[in-house]
Enzyme design. Structure first.
Site, PDB file in Angstrom:
ATOM      1  CG  PHE A  93      -2.001   0.939   1.234  1.00 51.33           C
ATOM      2  CD1 PHE A  93      -3.035   0.826   0.305  1.00 51.33           C
ATOM      3  CD2 PHE A  93      -2.047   1.981   2.151  1.00 51.33           C
ATOM      4  CE1 PHE A  93      -4.085   1.731   0.297  1.00 51.33           C
ATOM      5  CE2 PHE A  93      -3.097   2.883   2.147  1.00 51.33           C
ATOM      6  CZ  PHE A  93      -4.117   2.764   1.224  1.00 51.33           C
ATOM      7  CG  ASP A  95      -0.776  -2.999   6.459  1.00 47.57           C
ATOM      8  OD1 ASP A  95      -1.887  -3.396   6.848  1.00 47.57           O
ATOM      9  OD2 ASP A  95      -0.535  -1.808   6.174  1.00 47.57           O
ATOM     10  CE1 TYR A 109      -9.841   2.597   6.361  1.00 42.49           C
ATOM     11  CE2 TYR A 109      -8.957   3.353   8.465  1.00 42.49           C
ATOM     12  CZ  TYR A 109      -8.833   3.204   7.097  1.00 42.49           C
ATOM     13  OH  TYR A 109      -7.703   3.661   6.464  1.00 42.49           O
ATOM     14  CE  LYS A 110      -8.452  -0.335   4.129  1.00 47.22           C
ATOM     15  NZ  LYS A 110      -6.996  -0.317   4.085  1.00 47.22           N
ATOM     16  NE  ARG A 169      -9.899  -1.661  -4.081  1.00 48.48           N
ATOM     17  CZ  ARG A 169      -9.407  -1.278  -2.913  1.00 48.48           C
ATOM     18  NH1 ARG A 169      -8.339  -1.886  -2.410  1.00 48.48           N
ATOM     19  NH2 ARG A 169      -9.981  -0.311  -2.221  1.00 48.48           N
TER      20      ARG A 169
HETATM   21  C1  LIG Z   1      -6.302   0.797   4.350  1.00 49.53           C
HETATM   22  C2  LIG Z   1      -4.857   0.555   4.522  1.00 49.53           C
HETATM   23  C3  LIG Z   1      -4.088   1.406   5.288  1.00 49.53           C
HETATM   24  C4  LIG Z   1      -4.727   2.602   5.898  1.00 49.53           C
HETATM   25  O1  LIG Z   1      -3.872   3.376   6.628  1.00 49.53           O
HETATM   26  P1  LIG Z   1      -4.413   4.628   7.431  1.00 49.53           P
HETATM   27  O2  LIG Z   1      -3.276   5.016   8.239  1.00 49.53           O
HETATM   28  O3  LIG Z   1      -5.625   4.183   8.185  1.00 49.53           O
HETATM   29  O4  LIG Z   1      -4.812   5.666   6.443  1.00 49.53           O
HETATM   30  C5  LIG Z   1      -2.744   1.104   5.450  1.00 49.53           C
HETATM   31  N1  LIG Z   1      -2.190   0.021   4.858  1.00 49.53           N
HETATM   32  C6  LIG Z   1      -2.928  -0.814   4.107  1.00 49.53           C
HETATM   33  C7  LIG Z   1      -2.306  -2.013   3.494  1.00 49.53           C
HETATM   34  C8  LIG Z   1      -4.276  -0.561   3.900  1.00 49.53           C
HETATM   35  O5  LIG Z   1      -4.998  -1.383   3.134  1.00 49.53           O
END
Ligand SMILES: *Cc1c(COP(=O)(O)O)cnc(C)c1O
Length: 426
Positions: free
Chosen positions: A132, A211, A236-237, A386
């Site tokens: 990400f 992650d 939050y996902k 997606r």
């Molecule tokens: C959604 C997501 C994030 C989100 O990071 P925030 O700090 O909450 O903005 C980070 N890493 C991955 C792999 C994600 O999918």
């Protein structure tokens, strides 16, 4: 599972799968304001559990409104570790290895710096192009901040969909301090082999930081079995904790006292309310806390985690696999002939809980789905639409209808009325 089921194209078959779904009652646990809206973006922001409205209302009206500062002693102060223990059950960790805090990006920063400082004679951070972007930016920032010449080795995928183990492992050597990867890739949904990559990193003397943002609540995880060093993840996902809900940090028990939190705030101090002038970290996972927890959104994480625990990660994975497989079955017959290609692995064992479909007009098709078809997927450049499957509330019927609506948009070229200017948020 699906190898015993012969899929069929008609809508009645989808309805049958819904009737046979052992998890179907969980959809009722969510606020569904428009039954016609097909929400396929739970991998970006999960739907709102009904219990969350009640839990946050009680927190605001009673715990804050009436209890005031006394509520810190009545559960608030312990919430990051207590809710962390629930998340630990979702990821196969021990209860004292997880705390809820901060954002995923901030937690990644804390653990990346802690890991690099714990391997002072090594200068390489191994990651890959599927990671990400926020994670890559944080790793770049950590390397710059330390000012010790850390170098980021970025593994490349052979085909933009898969990231075979050996592509990663051949980047790891005796200079590797840290291997930092996202366990389910946000674009293709590729699911990494956590156990082998972790073992390869450890054999070379490196630490590994996963992650879990696209894995927690989507695929079963076994952090203890896989002997994972460090992890972070988003709530939050698939955890449905609400917009900007705090993330979590996992540190394996035996590493907790060896690693230091670079944001050494008072919540990670041994006794925060002694107000000592010098920092003495907690001897357990709480040393990775920094400041005061955001209680309203922290409580919402618990409501989301409770639903996942009730459903169980094994049944959820089984449904998710059946649903993504069914989606790919429909894709092959209805969308592939219209110029789409599959952007996700075909092998279920290598796929998380979303399916990416690719089309040169992907962005315009995505916009047409949202604005003209009441279907909400999302778009990831250059051409990935997606389709997020959230087994707690996605139905087979919705998958069938969504594919039919995408087919209509492309066949009738309805997307041509939309521009391909990139919106601010996709
Ligand atoms: C959604 C997501 C994030 C989100 O990071 P925030 O700090 O909450 O903005 C980070 N890493 C991955 C792999 C994600 O999918």
């Amino acid at each position: 599972m699906s190898d015993q089921i012969a899929f069929s194209l008609d809508a009645e078959f989808a309805a049958e799968l819904d009737r046979a779904d052992p998890l179907r009652r969980f959809r009722n646990e969510f606020v569904i304001s428009d039954p016609d809206l097909i929400y396929l973006d739970g991998n970006s922001l999960g739907r709102m559990p009904r219990a969350t409205a009640e839990r946050t209302r009680t927190l605001v009206a009673h715990e804050w409104g009436v209890g005031l500062v006394r509520s810190w002693g009545n559960g608030w102060f312990d919430a990051p570790a207590a809710i962390g223990a629930k998340i630990a059950r979702l990821i196969g960790a021990r209860p004292d290895e997880v705390v809820v805090a901060d954002s995923t990006s901030v937690n990644l920063f804390k653990l990346a710096i802690a890991a690099l400082c714990a391997r002072p004679n090594r200068r390489t951070i191994v990651t890959d192009e599927f990671n990400f972007p926020s994670d890559l930016y944080v790793l770049q920032g950590a390397a710059t901040l330390l000012g010790q010449g850390h170098h980021i080795e970025m593994a490349r995928s052979p085909d933009t969909v898969h990231m075979p183990n050996e592509v990663i492992t051949k980047c790891i050597d005796s200079d590797t301090a840290l291997v930092s990867l996202t366990h389910v890739a946000f674009k293709s949904g590729y699911l990494y082999d956590m156990q082998s990559i972790t073992a390869a990193a450890q054999d070379a003397g490196a630490l590994v930081l996963w992650d879990l943002s696209h894995s927690v609540g989507a695929v079963p995880l076994e952090l203890k079995r896989d002997n994972v060093d460090l992890a972070v993840g988003c709530s939050y996902k698939y955890v449905n904790g609400g917009p900007g809900a705090p993330a979590f940090i996992y540190v394996r028990r035996d590493l907790q006292t060896e690693l230091r939190n670079p944001i050494s705030g008072w919540m990670g101090q041994q006794a925060p309310f002694n107000f000592e002038l010098h920092y003495q970290p907690q001897s357990d996972i709480r040393r990775f806390l920094s400041g005061t927890p955001p209680m309203i959104s922290t409580a919402a994480v618990e409501a989301g985690a409770d639903l996942l625990l009730e459903a169980g990660m094994e049944p959820l994975r089984e449904k998710s696999l059946l649903q993504t497989e069914y989606l790919i079955y429909l894709f092959d017959r209805k969308l592939a002939p219209l110029g789409f290609t599959l952007g996700s692995p075909r092998a279920g064992s290598q796929r998380g809980s979303h399916v990416s479909i690719r089309h040169p007009d992907g962005l315009r098709i995505d916009k047409a789905m949202i604005h003209a078809m009441n279907v909400v997927p999302d778009f990831r450049a250059p051409d990935n639409i997606r389709l997020g499957i959230t087994p707690l509330y996605t139905t087979f019927r919705e998958i069938h209808t969504a594919i039919t609506r995408i087919e209509r948009v492309v066949e009738r070229r309805l997307y041509e009325q939309f521009s391909d200017d990139a919106p601010t948020v996709t």
